[in-house]
Design a protein around this motif. Sequence first.
Motif, PDB file in Angstrom:
ATOM      1  N   VAL A  28     -16.124  51.051 -30.171  1.00  0.00           N
ATOM      2  CA  VAL A  28     -16.711  49.791 -30.646  1.00  0.00           C
ATOM      3  C   VAL A  28     -16.872  48.874 -29.442  1.00  0.00           C
ATOM      4  O   VAL A  28     -15.910  48.617 -28.714  1.00  0.00           O
ATOM      5  CB  VAL A  28     -15.826  49.123 -31.718  1.00  0.00           C
ATOM      6  CG1 VAL A  28     -16.407  47.763 -32.107  1.00  0.00           C
ATOM      7  CG2 VAL A  28     -15.695  50.024 -32.946  1.00  0.00           C
ATOM      8  N   LEU A  29     -18.089  48.408 -29.243  1.00  0.00           N
ATOM      9  CA  LEU A  29     -18.396  47.493 -28.152  1.00  0.00           C
ATOM     10  C   LEU A  29     -18.529  46.085 -28.719  1.00  0.00           C
ATOM     11  O   LEU A  29     -19.362  45.837 -29.593  1.00  0.00           O
ATOM     12  CB  LEU A  29     -19.701  47.911 -27.460  1.00  0.00           C
ATOM     13  CG  LEU A  29     -20.178  47.035 -26.289  1.00  0.00           C
ATOM     14  CD1 LEU A  29     -19.222  47.151 -25.104  1.00  0.00           C
ATOM     15  CD2 LEU A  29     -21.603  47.431 -25.869  1.00  0.00           C
ATOM     16  N   HIS A  37     -22.016  42.101 -32.018  1.00  0.00           N
ATOM     17  CA  HIS A  37     -22.658  41.221 -31.043  1.00  0.00           C
ATOM     18  C   HIS A  37     -22.741  39.805 -31.604  1.00  0.00           C
ATOM     19  O   HIS A  37     -23.486  39.530 -32.538  1.00  0.00           O
ATOM     20  CB  HIS A  37     -24.061  41.749 -30.727  1.00  0.00           C
ATOM     21  CG  HIS A  37     -24.704  41.133 -29.524  1.00  0.00           C
ATOM     22  ND1 HIS A  37     -25.548  41.841 -28.702  1.00  0.00           N
ATOM     23  CD2 HIS A  37     -24.623  39.883 -28.994  1.00  0.00           C
ATOM     24  CE1 HIS A  37     -25.969  41.044 -27.729  1.00  0.00           C
ATOM     25  NE2 HIS A  37     -25.419  39.846 -27.899  1.00  0.00           N
ATOM     26  N   GLN A  38     -21.966  38.890 -31.014  1.00  0.00           N
ATOM     27  CA  GLN A  38     -22.052  37.469 -31.338  1.00  0.00           C
ATOM     28  C   GLN A  38     -23.065  36.834 -30.401  1.00  0.00           C
ATOM     29  O   GLN A  38     -22.879  36.817 -29.179  1.00  0.00           O
ATOM     30  CB  GLN A  38     -20.692  36.783 -31.176  1.00  0.00           C
ATOM     31  CG  GLN A  38     -20.742  35.272 -31.361  1.00  0.00           C
ATOM     32  CD  GLN A  38     -19.417  34.603 -31.074  1.00  0.00           C
ATOM     33  OE1 GLN A  38     -18.458  34.772 -31.812  1.00  0.00           O
ATOM     34  NE2 GLN A  38     -19.349  33.839 -29.975  1.00  0.00           N
ATOM     35  N   THR A  39     -24.124  36.266 -30.965  1.00  0.00           N
ATOM     36  CA  THR A  39     -25.253  35.823 -30.155  1.00  0.00           C
ATOM     37  C   THR A  39     -25.325  34.325 -29.933  1.00  0.00           C
ATOM     38  O   THR A  39     -26.020  33.865 -29.026  1.00  0.00           O
ATOM     39  CB  THR A  39     -26.566  36.229 -30.844  1.00  0.00           C
ATOM     40  OG1 THR A  39     -26.632  35.565 -32.117  1.00  0.00           O
ATOM     41  CG2 THR A  39     -26.641  37.728 -31.043  1.00  0.00           C
ATOM     42  N   GLY A  40     -24.632  33.525 -30.769  1.00  0.00           N
ATOM     43  CA  GLY A  40     -24.927  32.101 -30.831  1.00  0.00           C
ATOM     44  C   GLY A  40     -26.060  31.879 -31.814  1.00  0.00           C
ATOM     45  O   GLY A  40     -26.899  32.766 -32.043  1.00  0.00           O
ATOM     46  N   ALA A  41     -26.108  30.701 -32.419  1.00  0.00           N
ATOM     47  CA  ALA A  41     -27.055  30.447 -33.512  1.00  0.00           C
ATOM     48  C   ALA A  41     -28.506  30.590 -33.083  1.00  0.00           C
ATOM     49  O   ALA A  41     -29.344  31.103 -33.839  1.00  0.00           O
ATOM     50  CB  ALA A  41     -26.809  29.051 -34.086  1.00  0.00           C
ATOM     51  N   ALA A  42     -28.836  30.187 -31.868  1.00  0.00           N
ATOM     52  CA  ALA A  42     -30.232  30.173 -31.449  1.00  0.00           C
ATOM     53  C   ALA A  42     -30.802  31.550 -31.146  1.00  0.00           C
ATOM     54  O   ALA A  42     -32.023  31.725 -31.109  1.00  0.00           O
ATOM     55  CB  ALA A  42     -30.388  29.276 -30.213  1.00  0.00           C
ATOM     56  N   GLU A  43     -29.920  32.542 -30.956  1.00  0.00           N
ATOM     57  CA  GLU A  43     -30.385  33.845 -30.472  1.00  0.00           C
ATOM     58  C   GLU A  43     -30.272  34.963 -31.507  1.00  0.00           C
ATOM     59  O   GLU A  43     -30.572  36.118 -31.192  1.00  0.00           O
ATOM     60  CB  GLU A  43     -29.565  34.237 -29.232  1.00  0.00           C
ATOM     61  CG  GLU A  43     -29.855  33.414 -28.006  1.00  0.00           C
ATOM     62  CD  GLU A  43     -30.992  34.008 -27.190  1.00  0.00           C
ATOM     63  OE1 GLU A  43     -30.842  35.132 -26.694  1.00  0.00           O
ATOM     64  OE2 GLU A  43     -32.035  33.348 -27.079  1.00  0.00           O
ATOM     65  N   VAL A  44     -29.872  34.631 -32.717  1.00  0.00           N
ATOM     66  CA  VAL A  44     -29.634  35.691 -33.705  1.00  0.00           C
ATOM     67  C   VAL A  44     -30.885  36.525 -33.937  1.00  0.00           C
ATOM     68  O   VAL A  44     -30.854  37.764 -33.845  1.00  0.00           O
ATOM     69  CB  VAL A  44     -29.139  35.106 -35.041  1.00  0.00           C
ATOM     70  CG1 VAL A  44     -29.055  36.202 -36.098  1.00  0.00           C
ATOM     71  CG2 VAL A  44     -27.779  34.463 -34.875  1.00  0.00           C
ATOM     72  N   GLU A  45     -31.983  35.877 -34.254  1.00  0.00           N
ATOM     73  CA  GLU A  45     -33.185  36.628 -34.624  1.00  0.00           C
ATOM     74  C   GLU A  45     -33.778  37.417 -33.459  1.00  0.00           C
ATOM     75  O   GLU A  45     -34.120  38.596 -33.624  1.00  0.00           O
ATOM     76  CB  GLU A  45     -34.224  35.692 -35.244  1.00  0.00           C
ATOM     77  CG  GLU A  45     -33.870  35.252 -36.649  1.00  0.00           C
ATOM     78  CD  GLU A  45     -33.511  36.416 -37.567  1.00  0.00           C
ATOM     79  OE1 GLU A  45     -34.267  37.414 -37.578  1.00  0.00           O
ATOM     80  OE2 GLU A  45     -32.470  36.354 -38.231  1.00  0.00           O
ATOM     81  N   GLY A  66     -25.857  51.117 -36.529  1.00  0.00           N
ATOM     82  CA  GLY A  66     -24.460  50.719 -36.342  1.00  0.00           C
ATOM     83  C   GLY A  66     -24.298  49.502 -35.471  1.00  0.00           C
ATOM     84  O   GLY A  66     -23.578  49.537 -34.464  1.00  0.00           O
ATOM     85  N   VAL A  67     -24.961  48.392 -35.823  1.00  0.00           N
ATOM     86  CA  VAL A  67     -24.833  47.170 -35.048  1.00  0.00           C
ATOM     87  C   VAL A  67     -24.643  45.987 -35.997  1.00  0.00           C
ATOM     88  O   VAL A  67     -25.261  45.936 -37.057  1.00  0.00           O
ATOM     89  CB  VAL A  67     -26.056  46.955 -34.130  1.00  0.00           C
ATOM     90  CG1 VAL A  67     -27.339  46.821 -34.934  1.00  0.00           C
ATOM     91  CG2 VAL A  67     -25.864  45.743 -33.231  1.00  0.00           C
ATOM     92  N   GLU A  68     -23.755  45.080 -35.632  1.00  0.00           N
ATOM     93  CA  GLU A  68     -23.564  43.832 -36.365  1.00  0.00           C
ATOM     94  C   GLU A  68     -23.977  42.696 -35.438  1.00  0.00           C
ATOM     95  O   GLU A  68     -23.351  42.481 -34.405  1.00  0.00           O
ATOM     96  CB  GLU A  68     -22.100  43.645 -36.771  1.00  0.00           C
ATOM     97  CG  GLU A  68     -21.537  44.732 -37.668  1.00  0.00           C
ATOM     98  CD  GLU A  68     -20.035  44.576 -37.861  1.00  0.00           C
ATOM     99  OE1 GLU A  68     -19.565  43.425 -38.041  1.00  0.00           O
ATOM    100  OE2 GLU A  68     -19.333  45.604 -37.815  1.00  0.00           O
TER     101      GLU A  68
END
Length: 358
Positions: free
Chosen positions: A180-181, A215-223, A236-238
Amino acid sequence: MRLLLAGGGTGGHLFPAVALAEQLRNEEPDGQVLFVGTERGLEYRLLPELGWPLRTVAMSGWAGLGCGARLQALGGLVKSLGQARRIINEFRPDVVVGVGGYASVPVLLAARLKGVPYLIHEQNAWPGLANRLLGRWARRICLSFGEAGKAFRRVPLVVTGNPVRAAMESCPELPDGSPVLLVFGGSHGARAINRALVAALPQLERWRGTLHIVHQTGAAEVEPVRKGYQAASWPGVEVVPFITDMASAYARSTLVVCRAGATTLAELTACGRPAVLIPYPFAANNHQATNATALASKGAAIMIEERDLKAAELGLLIDGLLADRPRLVSMSATARSLGRHGAAGRLLAECRAVARAA
């Protein structure tokens, strides 16, 4: 004890305060805690989820503002100082703890005006502006790194370490099975890390169907990030804007790719997780690079300066680490050996000492 915790804005300031609050609750179930922050900070969303009470002040930051905006911010300081005085009058804290961030400024000023003792906890190797300015009136300064004491004069200094939440100090050993990365760039994300990781997926092709990525992106980068994984048809990605339960995320992870803030490093060492560290290049005095070097020099992490970050090389590095289980285990053990366990308890003991001496 009645404990008021002032500051926040980012996870680096907020999470040590949460760890301190948890420590008081564990040691004194009847103790009272109140957080004071702003509606702009991470605390406004996170603390209600965690069940902690929060009051807010109308303070805003100064960094990067022009003259006109700074005059407006000065007006906000006057207003927030009045709000902070009312909060202190109503809560009647035994001691106030400033954890950094601009929200701490009016609260610590109000505490000084009202004669309420306060101490400061500094997470980084070089203190932020709020802590440097207000440290002169603190009863003591609690440090995560001893070298940060150079910024303070004629104030008692105590190296407590950086508190982490209790669940992280009981993090399990590196998990077996499919890797898990865990990827994140601080509580607000990091575009450079987000984009590089997605672009590195071709170098991770042999792990397709086996490697799970959180992967936690921050609100601005999710999409944009989510679309990047979809374009690569990566299973297999969250992809999430923010991870509330970081202890569980660390516990699941085999390898972490992240920034190198002081609180992040305290968490990595408490959990014993190997990491690829990409320091934020605009941190004060480049302290994130200093933080990262401390772990990389011991073999607990690998550091890549953002100016040297290339997606293909990042992918090959991750691929090689995931394929080298003995190295990951060694990095994990080294990271855990560098952790300063019990920092929340030490910081709470300093709070009690300040309250008793008042």
